[in-house]
Design a protein around this motif. Structure first.
Motif: not given
Length: 123
Positions: A30-34, A50-57, A72-74
């Protein structure tokens, strides 16, 4: 050490779909941009999504916008790339990567990389 393992590549006809997965080891997913990048033979590596840490962006290259979707599924330490309406020009090795910083699109700033998975789209 953070390990990234991609799966889901293969051979598909133009217009078809594939879903890539990237499993990430460790408890800090959860600390990484992917991000997803790709490299075709004889070409430089390029940013795909790319996707933000929370998946919102999310961010996409213009060439895949509207056809690809990153998620992503944290809870599962996994990032996905759903690829629809595939074209022969999408043929490449696809890599997932993890970024501890704040740059979504610059591959050189990503910290960890997977080994890649081949995607081949036939015409």
């Amino acid at each position: 050490q953070v390990l990234l393992v991609e799966s889901g590549g293969g051979l598909v006809q133009a217009g078809g779909s594939l879903r890539l997965s990237c499993a990430v080891s460790g408890r800090t997913f959860g600390r990484y941009i992917m991000g997803w990048f790709r490299q075709a033979p004889g070409k430089e590596r390029e940013f795909v999504a790319a996707i933000s840490r929370s998946g919102s962006t999310t961010f996409y290259a213009d060439s895949v916008k509207g056809r690809f979707a990153i998620s992503r599924d944290n809870a599962k330490n996994t990032v996905y790339l759903q690829m629809n309406s595939l074209k022969p020009e999408d043929t490449a090795v696809y890599y997932c990567a993890a970024d501890q910083g704040s740059d979504y699109v610059t591959g050189a700033n990503y910290d960890y990389w997977g080994q890649g998975t081949q995607v081949t789209v036939s015409s």
